[in-house]
Design a protein around this motif. Structure first.
Motif, PDB file in Angstrom:
ATOM      1  N   THR A 117      -2.971  -1.058  -7.800  1.00 44.81           N
ATOM      2  CA  THR A 117      -2.046  -2.038  -8.379  1.00 44.81           C
ATOM      3  C   THR A 117      -0.801  -1.326  -8.884  1.00 44.81           C
ATOM      4  OG1 THR A 117      -4.031  -3.198  -9.164  1.00 44.81           O
ATOM      5  CG2 THR A 117      -1.894  -3.983  -9.971  1.00 44.81           C
ATOM      6  N   VAL A 118      -1.012  -0.244  -9.609  1.00 44.81           N
ATOM      7  CA  VAL A 118       0.096   0.545 -10.143  1.00 44.81           C
ATOM      8  C   VAL A 118       0.933   1.136  -9.026  1.00 44.81           C
ATOM      9  CG1 VAL A 118       0.648   2.665 -11.412  1.00 44.81           C
ATOM     10  CG2 VAL A 118      -1.038   1.063 -12.333  1.00 44.81           C
ATOM     11  N   ARG A 119       0.270   1.718  -8.026  1.00 38.62           N
ATOM     12  CA  ARG A 119       0.998   2.363  -6.928  1.00 38.62           C
ATOM     13  C   ARG A 119       1.927   1.370  -6.219  1.00 38.62           C
ATOM     14  NH1 ARG A 119      -3.049   4.142  -4.347  1.00 38.62           N
ATOM     15  NH2 ARG A 119      -3.048   6.311  -5.057  1.00 38.62           N
ATOM     16  N   THR A 120       1.434   0.163  -5.998  1.00 40.96           N
ATOM     17  CA  THR A 120       2.247  -0.856  -5.330  1.00 40.96           C
ATOM     18  C   THR A 120       3.435  -1.270  -6.188  1.00 40.96           C
ATOM     19  OG1 THR A 120       0.266  -1.685  -4.202  1.00 40.96           O
ATOM     20  CG2 THR A 120       2.191  -3.126  -4.232  1.00 40.96           C
ATOM     21  N   LEU A 121       3.201  -1.449  -7.487  1.00 40.13           N
ATOM     22  CA  LEU A 121       4.266  -1.875  -8.394  1.00 40.13           C
ATOM     23  C   LEU A 121       5.376  -0.832  -8.526  1.00 40.13           C
ATOM     24  CD1 LEU A 121       2.099  -3.362 -11.287  1.00 40.13           C
ATOM     25  CD2 LEU A 121       3.805  -4.655  -9.988  1.00 40.13           C
ATOM     26  N   LEU A 122       5.019   0.449  -8.390  1.00 40.97           N
ATOM     27  CA  LEU A 122       5.936   1.525  -8.761  1.00 40.97           C
ATOM     28  C   LEU A 122       7.206   1.608  -7.922  1.00 40.97           C
ATOM     29  CD1 LEU A 122       3.590   4.475  -9.804  1.00 40.97           C
ATOM     30  CD2 LEU A 122       5.565   3.615 -11.068  1.00 40.97           C
ATOM     31  N   SER A 123       7.176   1.145  -6.698  1.00 39.72           N
ATOM     32  CA  SER A 123       8.379   1.244  -5.874  1.00 39.72           C
ATOM     33  C   SER A 123       9.527   0.418  -6.439  1.00 39.72           C
ATOM     34  CB  SER A 123       8.080   0.798  -4.437  1.00 39.72           C
ATOM     35  OG  SER A 123       7.258   1.735  -3.779  1.00 39.72           O
ATOM     36  N   ASP A 124       9.186  -0.701  -7.076  1.00 38.29           N
ATOM     37  CA  ASP A 124      10.225  -1.633  -7.522  1.00 38.29           C
ATOM     38  C   ASP A 124      10.307  -1.794  -9.036  1.00 38.29           C
ATOM     39  OD1 ASP A 124      10.848  -2.570  -4.739  1.00 38.29           O
ATOM     40  OD2 ASP A 124       8.792  -3.315  -4.865  1.00 38.29           O
ATOM     41  N   HIS A 125       9.420  -1.109  -9.771  1.00 40.73           N
ATOM     42  CA  HIS A 125       9.349  -1.353 -11.210  1.00 40.73           C
ATOM     43  C   HIS A 125       9.148  -0.056 -11.985  1.00 40.73           C
ATOM     44  CE1 HIS A 125       7.834  -4.997  -9.111  1.00 40.73           C
ATOM     45  NE2 HIS A 125       8.586  -5.627  -9.998  1.00 40.73           N
ATOM     46  N   ASP A 126       9.509  -0.120 -13.256  1.00 42.03           N
ATOM     47  CA  ASP A 126       9.256   0.953 -14.211  1.00 42.03           C
ATOM     48  C   ASP A 126       7.941   0.597 -14.899  1.00 42.03           C
ATOM     49  OD1 ASP A 126       9.485   3.082 -15.911  1.00 42.03           O
ATOM     50  OD2 ASP A 126      11.048   2.200 -17.165  1.00 42.03           O
ATOM     51  N   VAL A 127       6.865   1.310 -14.569  1.00 42.52           N
ATOM     52  CA  VAL A 127       5.518   0.848 -14.880  1.00 42.52           C
ATOM     53  C   VAL A 127       4.884   1.613 -16.045  1.00 42.52           C
ATOM     54  CG1 VAL A 127       3.196   0.477 -13.956  1.00 42.52           C
ATOM     55  CG2 VAL A 127       5.188   0.148 -12.476  1.00 42.52           C
TER      56      VAL A 127
ATOM     57  N   VAL B  65      -2.518 -16.019 -10.673  1.00 45.84           N
ATOM     58  CA  VAL B  65      -2.980 -15.676  -9.326  1.00 45.84           C
ATOM     59  C   VAL B  65      -4.501 -15.717  -9.311  1.00 45.84           C
ATOM     60  CG1 VAL B  65      -2.931 -13.970  -7.467  1.00 45.84           C
ATOM     61  CG2 VAL B  65      -0.988 -14.141  -9.044  1.00 45.84           C
ATOM     62  N   GLU B  66      -5.057 -16.382  -8.314  1.00 46.33           N
ATOM     63  CA  GLU B  66      -6.508 -16.471  -8.158  1.00 46.33           C
ATOM     64  C   GLU B  66      -6.900 -16.149  -6.723  1.00 46.33           C
ATOM     65  OE1 GLU B  66      -7.627 -19.832 -11.515  1.00 46.33           O
ATOM     66  OE2 GLU B  66      -7.172 -20.515  -9.463  1.00 46.33           O
ATOM     67  N   GLY B  67      -8.163 -15.732  -6.542  1.00 51.57           N
ATOM     68  CA  GLY B  67      -8.691 -15.441  -5.212  1.00 51.57           C
ATOM     69  C   GLY B  67      -9.639 -16.528  -4.759  1.00 51.57           C
TER      70      GLY B  67
ATOM     71  N   VAL C 206      -7.584  -9.664  -5.214  1.00 56.75           N
ATOM     72  CA  VAL C 206      -6.418 -10.248  -5.874  1.00 56.75           C
ATOM     73  C   VAL C 206      -5.415  -9.160  -6.253  1.00 56.75           C
ATOM     74  CG1 VAL C 206      -5.639 -11.478  -7.950  1.00 56.75           C
ATOM     75  CG2 VAL C 206      -7.665 -12.272  -6.713  1.00 56.75           C
ATOM     76  N   PHE C 207      -5.926  -7.981  -6.641  1.00 64.26           N
ATOM     77  CA  PHE C 207      -5.031  -6.937  -7.161  1.00 64.26           C
ATOM     78  C   PHE C 207      -5.147  -5.598  -6.432  1.00 64.26           C
ATOM     79  CE2 PHE C 207      -8.894  -7.158  -9.703  1.00 64.26           C
ATOM     80  CZ  PHE C 207      -9.330  -5.840  -9.717  1.00 64.26           C
ATOM     81  N   SER C 208      -5.878  -5.557  -5.317  1.00 62.79           N
ATOM     82  CA  SER C 208      -5.966  -4.327  -4.531  1.00 62.79           C
ATOM     83  C   SER C 208      -6.214  -4.677  -3.071  1.00 62.79           C
ATOM     84  CB  SER C 208      -7.093  -3.423  -5.053  1.00 62.79           C
ATOM     85  OG  SER C 208      -8.353  -4.054  -4.905  1.00 62.79           O
ATOM     86  N   GLY C 209      -5.836  -3.760  -2.183  1.00 59.07           N
ATOM     87  CA  GLY C 209      -6.050  -3.997  -0.768  1.00 59.07           C
ATOM     88  C   GLY C 209      -4.822  -4.549  -0.069  1.00 59.07           C
ATOM     89  N   LYS C 210      -4.971  -4.793   1.213  1.00 62.65           N
ATOM     90  CA  LYS C 210      -3.847  -5.188   2.060  1.00 62.65           C
ATOM     91  C   LYS C 210      -3.262  -6.544   1.674  1.00 62.65           C
ATOM     92  CE  LYS C 210      -3.666  -1.549   4.657  1.00 62.65           C
ATOM     93  NZ  LYS C 210      -2.502  -0.634   4.550  1.00 62.65           N
ATOM     94  N   LYS C 211      -4.106  -7.500   1.357  1.00 61.34           N
ATOM     95  CA  LYS C 211      -3.580  -8.832   1.022  1.00 61.34           C
ATOM     96  C   LYS C 211      -2.854  -8.815  -0.322  1.00 61.34           C
ATOM     97  CE  LYS C 211      -6.547 -11.548   4.013  1.00 61.34           C
ATOM     98  NZ  LYS C 211      -7.554 -12.621   4.146  1.00 61.34           N
ATOM     99  N   TRP C 212      -3.300  -7.973  -1.236  1.00 65.64           N
ATOM    100  CA  TRP C 212      -2.539  -7.789  -2.471  1.00 65.64           C
ATOM    101  C   TRP C 212      -1.164  -7.222  -2.142  1.00 65.64           C
ATOM    102  CZ3 TRP C 212      -0.273  -7.650  -6.962  1.00 65.64           C
ATOM    103  CH2 TRP C 212       0.312  -6.481  -7.450  1.00 65.64           C
ATOM    104  N   GLU C 213      -1.127  -6.193  -1.334  1.00 67.25           N
ATOM    105  CA  GLU C 213       0.140  -5.530  -1.026  1.00 67.25           C
ATOM    106  C   GLU C 213       1.091  -6.418  -0.230  1.00 67.25           C
ATOM    107  OE1 GLU C 213      -0.865  -1.963   1.026  1.00 67.25           O
ATOM    108  OE2 GLU C 213      -1.949  -1.088  -0.667  1.00 67.25           O
ATOM    109  N   ASN C 214       0.549  -7.146   0.747  1.00 67.14           N
ATOM    110  CA  ASN C 214       1.410  -7.865   1.690  1.00 67.14           C
ATOM    111  C   ASN C 214       1.645  -9.327   1.345  1.00 67.14           C
ATOM    112  OD1 ASN C 214       1.552  -5.502   3.289  1.00 67.14           O
ATOM    113  ND2 ASN C 214      -0.333  -6.049   4.368  1.00 67.14           N
ATOM    114  N   GLN C 215       0.748  -9.939   0.577  1.00 64.49           N
ATOM    115  CA  GLN C 215       0.880 -11.373   0.320  1.00 64.49           C
ATOM    116  C   GLN C 215       1.018 -11.712  -1.163  1.00 64.49           C
ATOM    117  OE1 GLN C 215      -1.902 -13.817   2.643  1.00 64.49           O
ATOM    118  NE2 GLN C 215      -2.247 -12.101   4.034  1.00 64.49           N
TER     119      GLN C 215
ATOM    120  N   TYR D 246       1.608  -9.378  -3.819  1.00 62.97           N
ATOM    121  CA  TYR D 246       2.638  -8.599  -4.507  1.00 62.97           C
ATOM    122  C   TYR D 246       4.052  -9.146  -4.326  1.00 62.97           C
ATOM    123  CZ  TYR D 246       5.884  -4.904  -5.695  1.00 62.97           C
ATOM    124  OH  TYR D 246       6.947  -4.218  -6.208  1.00 62.97           O
ATOM    125  N   PRO D 247       4.472  -9.575  -3.128  1.00 67.52           N
ATOM    126  CA  PRO D 247       5.825 -10.123  -3.009  1.00 67.52           C
ATOM    127  C   PRO D 247       6.084 -11.295  -3.959  1.00 67.52           C
ATOM    128  CG  PRO D 247       4.936  -9.668  -0.827  1.00 67.52           C
ATOM    129  CD  PRO D 247       3.808  -9.477  -1.809  1.00 67.52           C
TER     130      PRO D 247
END
Length: 402
Positions: free
Chosen positions: A117-127, A339-341, A380-389, A391-392
């Protein structure tokens, strides 16, 4: 007695694991071409890996892509209390990014469970993240840590980060995040969050109760107190502190899907014996994290069970913070995303979305809900669907309200 029995078993296993570790070192490099030796080394490694750890694993986020460059990540403690560290993943960027406080669960695992979750957020945010400490390492002299103290930590951390920050809470602390936002709104605190993302959290567990919810409701509080609370052994800094031990929480989680965990370890043995290094490393990485446990302060665990899962105090409007009734209608400036799964069997669909009814003073344009198809709790917060669907949507909510 409970903790002493666990510690005795762990102590008895220590020399066995040490022998297995020594044997692995001696066989290292000699088993690759010999199927029999590969089976032996696989068995030794399974023995060496048996058991739990009680130290936080590393986050391991060394760099992240920002624009066309990979920027180095430096972990630094922005603020430290006896019970938690406000950990900052600092990077040098030319343009300031939205500041986000990730509020991690205090539920038997370390905050490193949110590494992806942190790794994904870090590109666009100060975490930043709430890096909770193991209660068995916190001296009795440092006092209690209950529901109110958790909320107070969230407020204090937001005040340290400064006005205009955003919060993203995962699972259990969605309740505390909502309470903190309400208290700060009612106090007109300048550091109240600009937006609040609540992911798969138990805001109202009366809605579509799951097996986890049923387990929390079917026993009286006296049962939890008598059977699940132990005192930390004398050898640790937190000696005599009452805790809900992490090894009990892990046992409960594993019991829910025991067949899957048994199969994973059988597959791990075969992958090790068969030289399938990549598959083995993936499984080992998961269980290195999963088997790293922390103890929860007893006050926090018991109050959470009673107030959130049994009495439903937040949705019923009876929850108090430091003696004052929490007024979620006070939230008017903090935008809300839930957000829910679809397949979440820990926090069912509808339980997190209930936050929208509680934050009834928020204008409709400040609210959004996302139901992610095809994922369970962790998806909901990890994996490909978190990153691609997912997180945006999170990124856009933060950007719109920054």
């Amino acid at each position: 007695m409970l903790y002493r029995a666990y510690q005795a078993q762990s102590d008895l296993m220590a020399p066995v694991k040490a022998y297995a570790r020594l044997a692995l070192g001696m066989l290292n490099g000699h088993a690759d071409a010999n199927p029999l030796l590969r089976n032996i080394t696989a068995a030794y490694e399974m023995v060496e890996r048996a058991g739990l750890t009680h130290d936080r694993p590393p986050y391991g986020v060394k760099s992240v892509p920002v624009g066309n460059a990979d920027l180095e990540i430096v972990e630094e403690a922005a603020l430290v209390t006896p019970f938690a560290t406000l950990l900052h993943f600092r990077k040098d960027v030319a343009t300031p990014q939205p500041r986000v406080l990730v509020i991690a669960p205090l539920s038997g695992h370390f905050a490193t469970l949110l590494r992806s979750t942190v790794r994904t957020l870090l590109s666009d945010h100060d975490v930043y993240i709430t890096d909770w400490h193991n209660a068995r390492d916190v001296s009795l002299e440092d006092g209690r840590f209950g529901f109110d103290e958790y909320v107070a930590h969230v407020i204090r951390f937001l005040e340290h980060i400064g006005p205009g920050a955003h919060i993203l809470a995962v699972c259990q602390p969605c309740v505390q995040a909502l309470v903190a936002a309400a208290v700060m709104a009612e106090d007109d605190n300048p550091a109240q969050p600009a937006s609040m993302t609540l992911m798969a959290g138990p805001i109202d567990t009366r809605i579509a109760p799951t097996k986890v919810n049923d387990l929390a409701r079917e026993k009286p509080m006296s049962w939890f107190e008598s059977n699940l609370i132990a005192r930390v052994p004398w050898r640790y800094k937190g000696a005599r502190r009452r805790v809900y031990p992490g090894f009990i929480q892990l046992s409960a989680f594993m019991a829910m899907n025991i067949d899957r965990h048994v199969k994973a370890h059988v597959d791990l043995f075969h992958n090790l014996a068969g030289g399938e290094v990549e598959k083995a490393n993936q499984t080992k990485a998961f269980y290195d994290e999963y088997f790293a446990v922390l103890d929860l302060p007893a006050e926090f665990y018991l109050e959470t069970v009673q107030w959130v899962f049994q009495d439903h105090q937040l949705p019923l409007g009876t929850l108090q913070y430091k003696g004052r009734t929490v007024n979620t209608k006070a939230i008017r400036k903090t935008a809300l995303l839930t957000v829910e799964g679809e397949r979440d069997d820990i926090c069912a669909v509808g339980q997190t979305m209930a936050a929208h009814d509680l934050a009834s003073s928020l204008k409709p344009f400040r609210k959004r809900h996302h139901l992610q198809a095809g994922v369970g709790h962790y998806g909901v917060f990890s994996g490909k669907k978190w990153e691609n669907q997912v997180y945006p949507i999170v990124r856009n909510m933060i950007l719109q309200n920054d």
